[in-house]
Design an enzyme around this catalytic site. Structure first.
Site, short mmCIF file in Angstrom:
data_model
loop_
_atom_site.label_atom_id
_atom_site.label_comp_id
_atom_site.label_asym_id
_atom_site.label_seq_id
_atom_site.Cartn_x
_atom_site.Cartn_y
_atom_site.Cartn_z
N GLU A 1 0.81 -1.22 0.00
CA GLU A 1 0.00 0.00 0.00
C GLU A 1 0.84 1.28 0.00
O GLU A 1 0.66 2.17 0.83
CB GLU A 1 -0.96 -0.01 1.19
CG GLU A 1 -1.90 -1.22 1.18
CD GLU A 1 -2.77 -1.32 2.43
OE1 GLU A 1 -2.69 -0.42 3.29
OE2 GLU A 1 -3.53 -2.29 2.55
N GLU B 1 -6.33 -10.67 -0.98
CA GLU B 1 -7.10 -10.45 0.26
C GLU B 1 -8.59 -10.40 -0.06
O GLU B 1 -9.29 -9.45 0.28
CB GLU B 1 -6.66 -9.15 0.94
CG GLU B 1 -5.16 -9.09 1.23
CD GLU B 1 -4.73 -7.83 1.95
OE1 GLU B 1 -5.59 -7.15 2.56
OE2 GLU B 1 -3.53 -7.52 1.92
#
Length: 463
Positions: free
Chosen positions: A261, A372
């Site tokens: 991220e 995810e």
């Protein structure tokens, strides 16, 4: 003269009659009806409704179990109805149906109306497909890892978690317990206990271990946050950490999310993290290079290195920035793949958005990890229980994503990882981080370890 006048009069009458007929025909061209939401939905049926169409004498009703009407119920295949509604009966509880209508006169039939979706109440009584996920995946011409995010507390032999993991899954990712603030307690000081148990469980049970994650701005240990040395010394600490972790798990952890991220959600800029502030705009490439160098030095030449991020399918500015980073890493020959988190909802992203995102990675020759995956069904907090409608919508969305992933070229497939086992243990319900105020049911198993329709949808996506 009289005969000429009579002939002209007869011709005028014929002309007027013809015009009148044409006008009537034009007036009676049937409009397309509008179907309305159903009423009186119950276990066995519902009332289908639609609007009146001028000049129609009746309506033709279709009811199907498929949205494209490839399978139409025998009693409702162009069933002729003279009213503006019809009570549809003989259906199965807890099942998705669709209906549409056409208007009809003696000589004309209109186009199809819009399609209305309805889910009957109750249970359909049909058990979910009990096939183990990895068993079906491993029979594919081009199989891939089926992953699960786990906690060390779930890995005790003989527990339901353990049984499901060993039966269903071929890969595991630590949900949080292999991140920097869990392992690094001080400069050069490590607590390997929990992470070692996770890796040993995978290695012992022939389950692939994906390392998550070496560098993430939300998992910085306090000692590193407070580090008072120079920026160069800070970078040296990060390098030492990456080198020591990759070396410690060389040959045992088969892949790592090196950086997680790094891109901001707004404006297509780098996220303003401590790593960016202290190491500069090339920190992502530096981290990948250090991980690659550590693996080679440890003799682990097959270690796969991934960049991992979220919401790139719908946020195109962010997507562009992520792929600019990937291009830089690819040019430097330090990256193998990209992780698409896919914390999705039953409505978004669309199939086309997901395909566009993943195909950009295919074009770059990168391995793809849907890293995810979970699918929210209550993002607006508009339901208080897991309804049949949302159950089936979630099933369809899981099927869609698995189908997209399974269609990727073999060289680009790596793993498809579900982010948690049971609905009641997911990070999504009541999440302040996600701004999710209510409950949700985003995973493949319910609170009692029973497989859900989403699990069946995953299996159907492999067909």
């Amino acid at each position: 003269m009289k005969s000429k006048f009579l002939l002209m009069l007869i011709s005028l009458v014929f002309f007027l009659n013809a015009c009148s007929k044409d006008d009537n025909d034009a007036a009676e061209i049937l409009e397309t009806p509008v179907a309305n939401a159903p009423k009186d939905v119950n276990d066995n049926g519902f009332k289908a409704k639609w609007n009146y169409v001028s000049h129609s004498k009746s309506y033709l009703l279709d009811v199907s179990t498929s949205e494209d009407f490839t399978t139409i119920l025998p009693n409702y295949n162009s069933k002729e109805v003279t009213d503006l509604n019809e009570v549809v009966t003989g259906l199965t509880g807890g099942t998705q149906y669709y209906y549409r209508v056409r208007a009809k006169t003696e000589a004309q039939i209109s186009d199809y109306s819009n399609v209305i979706s309805v889910v009957t109440t109750g249970s359909n009584g049909i058990p979910e497909d009990p096939t183990f996920l990895k068993v079906k995946v491993n029979k594919l011409a081009n199989p891939f890892f089926v992953g699960m995010a786990i906690k060390v507390s779930q890995l005790t032999n003989g527990t339901p978690y353990d049984v499901i993991l060993r039966n269903e899954f071929s890969s595991i990712s630590a949900e949080y317990e292999m991140k920097m603030d869990q392992i690094s307690t001080a400069s050069g000081v490590y607590n390997w206990t929990v992470a070692d148990k996770i890796v040993a469980y995978g290695n012992t049970n022939n389950i692939n271990v994906h390392g998550h994650a070496l560098v993430w701005h939300n998992a910085v240990p306090q000692w590193l946050k407070d580090f008072s040395g120079t920026d160069a010394e800070f970078a040296a600490e990060v390098k030492k950490y990456i080198t020591d972790v990759v070396t410690h798990y060389a040959g045992k952890v088969k892949s790592w999310d090196v950086v997680n991220e790094a891109v901001d959600d707004n404006g297509g800029a780098m996220r303003n993290t401590i790593f960016l502030q202290r190491m500069g705009p090339n920190y992502v490439k530096d981290c990948f290079q250090w991980a690659r160098n550590a693996a080679i030095a440890a003799g682990d030449t097959s270690l796969l290195l991934f960049y991992n991020d979220y919401a790139t399918s719908t946020n195109i500015v962010k997507q562009d920035k992520v792929f600019a980073i990937l291009e830089d890493l690819k040019t430097a020959k330090v990256i193998d793949g990209v992780g698409f988190q896919m914390h999705n909802t039953y409505l978004s992203p669309t199939k086309a958005q997901i395909e566009t995102d993943l195909n950009r990675a295919v074009a770059k020759g990168l391995k793809i990890h849907v890293s995810e995956l979970d699918i929210q069904v209550n993002q607006f907090n508009d339901i208080s229980s897991f309804t049949n409608e949302r159950r089936l919508a979630q099933k369809a969305k899981y099927k869609e994503i698995v189908k997209i992933y399974n269609a990727l070229p073999a060289a680009n497939k790596y793993a498809l990882t579900i982010w948690g086992m049971k609905d009641n243990e997911s990070w999504i319900p009541y999440s302040t981080e996600l701004n999710h105020p209510g409950n949700d049911w985003p995973l493949l198993y319910d609170s009692n370890f029973a497989v859900k329709s989403s699990h069946t949808g995953f299996l159907e996506g492999l067909d």
